[in-house]
Design an enzyme around this catalytic site. Structure first.
Site: not given
Ligand code: KIV
Length: 289
Positions: A68, A106, A205
């Site tokens: 993100s 990530d 999520e």
């Protein structure tokens, strides 16, 4: 847990005081869920910089260097363009800035999907060059072989299912998943496949609550919810959302501060003082001879 820490300016590390804490390990996180129950919920926040890590470290079990950062730090429109180099640089900064939380980095889009071998090369680079404790990748059943390949070779893997932002082009947006029966079944099957493949935890999520709960109950490893359910074994939020850095945040995000207001207020006060020439200068103002 202590909220005070001393910055070691030589290493940029934030040492909790008075006694430095030991960094949490992946097996310790995995063991939080015993016989389907997690008495001590897992706290995870995203971190992208050393200073942010210093401020969050003492409060978190896990710091996630999320992709993100593409949107939050680089102003990209999705996480798709994020590169492995970006993740390496930010991952190393977060590891340098933390002392207590286990750091997970990530794996960006395109760095692991092609084959287990490709995933191993990318994950090994992340571990070697950042010092992180493990990696996170998106996908369920389709990634189970890769998760098993990595874990059997010493790389702890966190899964990520439900709304998987790297697949935004396929999903057509960031809407909650699990509304249809087929989607709901797939999410639970994805969770089971990752658990059996050896994932030490799974992020769930943007999933309708009953399915987030069903998936949590279906697996032995802890689940970490974001827009899932408070009954997941832990929770994660993007720190900038949690701190109120953006005007628009997902519906499920609770803001714990108004950092956007604080920063723009500080900038406005500073600008006004500079323009009014009341900005506090050095004690000895320059005297021309
Ligand atoms: O990239 C990220 O920040 C994430 C979290 C939202 C789970 O994957």
């Amino acid at each position: 847990m202590s909220t005070t820490f001393q910055l070691d300016t030589a290493t940029s590390r934030a040492n909790p005081t008075p006694a430095p804490m030991k960094r949490l390990t992946i097996p310790a996180i995995r063991r939080r869920k015993k016989d389907g129950v997690t008495e001590d919920p897992i706290v995870m926040l995203t971190a992208y910089t050393a200073r942010q890590a210093q401020l969050l470290d003492a409060h978190c079990d896990l710091l996630l260097v999320g992709d993100s950062l593409g949107q939050v730090i680089y102003g990209l429109s999705s996480s798709v363009p994020v590169s492995l180099d970006m993740m390496v640089n930010h991952g190393a900064a977060v590891v340098r800035g933390s002392y207590h939380a286990a750091v997970i980095v990530d794996m960006p889009f395109g760095s692991y999907e092609q084959s287990p071998q490709q995933a191993f090369e990318s994950a090994a680079r992340l571990l070697k060059e950042t010092g992180c404790a493990g990696v996170k990748l998106e996908g369920g059943e389709a990634m189970a072989e890769t998760v098993a390949f990595l874990t059997q070779r010493g790389i702890p893997v966190m899964g990520h299912i439900g709304l998987t932002p790297q697949a935004v082009n396929l999903l057509g947006g960031y809407n909650a998943r699990g509304r249809s029966e087929a989607e709901a079944k797939k999410i639970v099957a994805d969770a089971k496949a990752l658990d059996e493949a050896g994932a030490f935890a799974i992020v769930i999520e943007g999933v309708v609550e009953p399915i987030a709960i069903e998936a949590t109950r279906a697996v032995a490893c802890p689940t970490i919810g974001i827009g899932g359910s408070p009954l997941c074994d832990g929770q994660v939020l993007v720190t900038e959302d949690m701190c109120g850095m953006f005007e628009r945040v997902p519906r499920f995000v609770k803001r714990y501060a108004d950092l956007a207001g604080v920063i723009s207020g500080a900038a406005a006060d500073y600008a006004a003082e500079v323009r009014a020439r009341t900005f506090p200068g050095p004690e000895q103002t320059y005297q021309p001879k």
